[in-house]
Design a protein around this motif. Sequence first.
Motif, PDB file in Angstrom:
ATOM      1  N   MET A  98      11.223   5.724  -7.855  1.00  0.00           N
ATOM      2  CA  MET A  98      10.222   4.887  -7.201  1.00  0.00           C
ATOM      3  C   MET A  98      10.063   5.306  -5.741  1.00  0.00           C
ATOM      4  SD  MET A  98       9.505   3.204  -9.820  1.00  0.00           S
ATOM      5  CE  MET A  98       8.234   2.256  -9.007  1.00  0.00           C
ATOM      6  N   ASN A  99       8.815   5.434  -5.315  1.00  0.00           N
ATOM      7  CA  ASN A  99       8.482   5.845  -3.950  1.00  0.00           C
ATOM      8  C   ASN A  99       9.301   7.069  -3.506  1.00  0.00           C
ATOM      9  OD1 ASN A  99       6.504   3.805  -3.306  1.00  0.00           O
ATOM     10  ND2 ASN A  99       8.202   2.343  -3.268  1.00  0.00           N
ATOM     11  N   PRO A 100       9.160   8.188  -4.243  1.00  0.00           N
ATOM     12  CA  PRO A 100       9.926   9.395  -3.880  1.00  0.00           C
ATOM     13  C   PRO A 100       9.534   9.891  -2.496  1.00  0.00           C
ATOM     14  CG  PRO A 100       8.195   9.927  -5.457  1.00  0.00           C
ATOM     15  CD  PRO A 100       8.241   8.434  -5.377  1.00  0.00           C
ATOM     16  N   SER A 101      10.486  10.477  -1.790  1.00  0.00           N
ATOM     17  CA  SER A 101      10.208  10.972  -0.439  1.00  0.00           C
ATOM     18  C   SER A 101       9.216  12.131  -0.474  1.00  0.00           C
ATOM     19  CB  SER A 101      11.514  11.415   0.228  1.00  0.00           C
ATOM     20  OG  SER A 101      12.181  12.379  -0.575  1.00  0.00           O
ATOM     21  N   ASP A 102       9.291  12.930  -1.554  1.00  0.00           N
ATOM     22  CA  ASP A 102       8.381  14.061  -1.708  1.00  0.00           C
ATOM     23  C   ASP A 102       7.388  13.730  -2.823  1.00  0.00           C
ATOM     24  OD1 ASP A 102       7.164  16.496  -1.519  1.00  0.00           O
ATOM     25  OD2 ASP A 102       8.732  17.606  -2.602  1.00  0.00           O
ATOM     26  N   LYS A 103       6.298  13.092  -2.464  1.00  0.00           N
ATOM     27  CA  LYS A 103       5.325  12.643  -3.456  1.00  0.00           C
ATOM     28  C   LYS A 103       4.371  13.763  -3.864  1.00  0.00           C
ATOM     29  CE  LYS A 103       5.222   7.891  -1.680  1.00  0.00           C
ATOM     30  NZ  LYS A 103       4.367   6.815  -1.120  1.00  0.00           N
TER      31      LYS A 103
ATOM     32  N   ASP B 102       0.841  -1.194   0.000  1.00  0.00           N
ATOM     33  CA  ASP B 102       0.000   0.000   0.000  1.00  0.00           C
ATOM     34  C   ASP B 102       0.877   1.244   0.000  1.00  0.00           C
ATOM     35  OD1 ASP B 102      -2.307  -1.504   0.063  1.00  0.00           O
ATOM     36  OD2 ASP B 102      -2.356  -1.574   2.261  1.00  0.00           O
ATOM     37  N   GLY B 103       0.370   2.300  -0.604  1.00  0.00           N
ATOM     38  CA  GLY B 103       1.103   3.560  -0.615  1.00  0.00           C
ATOM     39  C   GLY B 103       2.167   3.640  -1.683  1.00  0.00           C
ATOM     40  N   PHE B 104       2.262   2.619  -2.521  1.00  0.00           N
ATOM     41  CA  PHE B 104       3.262   2.642  -3.591  1.00  0.00           C
ATOM     42  C   PHE B 104       2.979   3.786  -4.562  1.00  0.00           C
ATOM     43  CE2 PHE B 104       3.340   1.553  -8.129  1.00  0.00           C
ATOM     44  CZ  PHE B 104       4.696   1.674  -8.369  1.00  0.00           C
ATOM     45  N   GLN B 105       4.028   4.505  -4.966  1.00  0.00           N
ATOM     46  CA  GLN B 105       3.889   5.571  -5.949  1.00  0.00           C
ATOM     47  C   GLN B 105       5.226   5.783  -6.648  1.00  0.00           C
ATOM     48  OE1 GLN B 105       1.558   9.020  -4.799  1.00  0.00           O
ATOM     49  NE2 GLN B 105       2.789  10.393  -6.081  1.00  0.00           N
TER      50      GLN B 105
ATOM     51  N   PHE C 143       7.670  16.387 -19.604  1.00  0.00           N
ATOM     52  CA  PHE C 143       6.460  16.063 -18.853  1.00  0.00           C
ATOM     53  C   PHE C 143       6.791  15.218 -17.626  1.00  0.00           C
ATOM     54  CE2 PHE C 143       4.982  16.901 -23.131  1.00  0.00           C
ATOM     55  CZ  PHE C 143       3.797  17.591 -22.955  1.00  0.00           C
ATOM     56  N   ILE C 144       5.905  15.292 -16.645  1.00  0.00           N
ATOM     57  CA  ILE C 144       6.037  14.498 -15.422  1.00  0.00           C
ATOM     58  C   ILE C 144       4.829  13.588 -15.293  1.00  0.00           C
ATOM     59  CG2 ILE C 144       6.214  14.545 -12.908  1.00  0.00           C
ATOM     60  CD1 ILE C 144       7.428  17.348 -13.157  1.00  0.00           C
ATOM     61  N   LEU C 145       5.080  12.304 -15.085  1.00  0.00           N
ATOM     62  CA  LEU C 145       4.016  11.331 -14.846  1.00  0.00           C
ATOM     63  C   LEU C 145       4.135  10.820 -13.419  1.00  0.00           C
ATOM     64  CD1 LEU C 145       1.702   9.485 -16.060  1.00  0.00           C
ATOM     65  CD2 LEU C 145       3.493   7.759 -16.368  1.00  0.00           C
ATOM     66  N   ASP C 146       3.147  11.139 -12.588  1.00  0.00           N
ATOM     67  CA  ASP C 146       3.060  10.569 -11.246  1.00  0.00           C
ATOM     68  C   ASP C 146       2.049   9.430 -11.301  1.00  0.00           C
ATOM     69  OD1 ASP C 146       4.704  12.374  -9.383  1.00  0.00           O
ATOM     70  OD2 ASP C 146       3.497  13.838 -10.474  1.00  0.00           O
ATOM     71  N   PHE C 147       2.396   8.295 -10.742  1.00  0.00           N
ATOM     72  CA  PHE C 147       1.518   7.125 -10.865  1.00  0.00           C
ATOM     73  C   PHE C 147       1.550   6.247  -9.621  1.00  0.00           C
ATOM     74  CE2 PHE C 147       5.720   6.061 -12.492  1.00  0.00           C
ATOM     75  CZ  PHE C 147       6.000   4.833 -11.911  1.00  0.00           C
ATOM     76  N   ASN C 148       0.440   5.546  -9.406  1.00  0.00           N
ATOM     77  CA  ASN C 148       0.384   4.480  -8.412  1.00  0.00           C
ATOM     78  C   ASN C 148      -0.183   3.239  -9.103  1.00  0.00           C
ATOM     79  OD1 ASN C 148      -2.471   4.818  -8.458  1.00  0.00           O
ATOM     80  ND2 ASN C 148      -2.364   6.320  -6.790  1.00  0.00           N
ATOM     81  N   LYS C 149      -0.748   2.313  -8.357  1.00  0.00           N
ATOM     82  CA  LYS C 149      -1.193   1.060  -8.965  1.00  0.00           C
ATOM     83  C   LYS C 149      -2.368   1.237  -9.920  1.00  0.00           C
ATOM     84  CE  LYS C 149      -1.464  -0.809  -4.873  1.00  0.00           C
ATOM     85  NZ  LYS C 149      -1.763  -1.764  -3.777  1.00  0.00           N
TER      86      LYS C 149
END
Length: 304
Positions: free
Chosen positions: A255-260, A26-29, A70-76
């Motif tokens: 993967m899982n950046p500290s500053d999401k 959980d919380g993966f980003q 471009f920046i792509l922020d993603f989770n599951k």
Amino acid sequence: MKLKTTIKNLAILVVMIMSSNAFAQDGFQGQAIYMSKTTVDMDSFGGREMSPERKKSIMERMKSMLEKTFILDFNKTESMYKEDEALEAPSGGRGGFNMGGMSAGTVYKNVKDNQLLQDQEFFGKQFLIKDSLVKLDWKMTGESKQIGKYTCFKATATKKVDAADWTNMRRRGGDRGKKEADKKETAEVKSDSTKADVPKDPFEDIEIPKEVEVVAWYTMDIPVSAGPGEYWGLPGLILEVNSGRTTILCTKIVMNPSDKNEIKKPTKGKEVTMEAYQDIVKKKMEEMREMFRSRGGRGGGRRN
């Protein structure tokens, strides 16, 4: 041959299972940075008559439109794709120099809910495109290559081109059509020298193809069905896309950046479906063409 194919499919399946377990928490980003570059054939649109200096000047002015980050922020299940605001030109506005008054904003995708939301500005009006996700009919080729440290697999599809996709504009008939149009124009000028002073309708020889081939490279090392812009639907993050004259390439992954960054849905603008928005664009393009014709090809009317 069948044995080799079976072994390859089993290997891919094992990689998918291992990767899925690694990203199940959980919380993966994650965050991916993409460089997008579109090429323009200036010679197809009157560029052959320009001096090299003039061509260079025009291409420099168009650079902010043709080359973007471009920046792509993603989770599951969700992703948010937007232009890197830190790299925009100070005087260019949100989208910098844009084609035909179009300035693209955030593209939000939710593969679990099959939802697409896109913030789009068009000639000073703000729209919120709200629709279902369109999944391309991807064909797996079995080819692979390395992009950075990631093993990527190739997939191809045929995509319908919408009226707002100016990047695929081309001269009718390709190179053959260009030669025939040049011969026709030369003959007309010779037969009536007065036509040399009448500007030609720039839309006359331009067309947008109905379909275009898309080539994508995805990695199952990151098993999320996400990708840049409208692209998704593969068993791994899409790191490269080649579509028409545009190439989108991932240059960095965290993967899982500290500053999401918060993955949030765009909310501003008049709600329209993708089809309704494309109709608005088509009508505006036709309106511009009629205005050009009525003014004799000059923005301020004919001069005496």
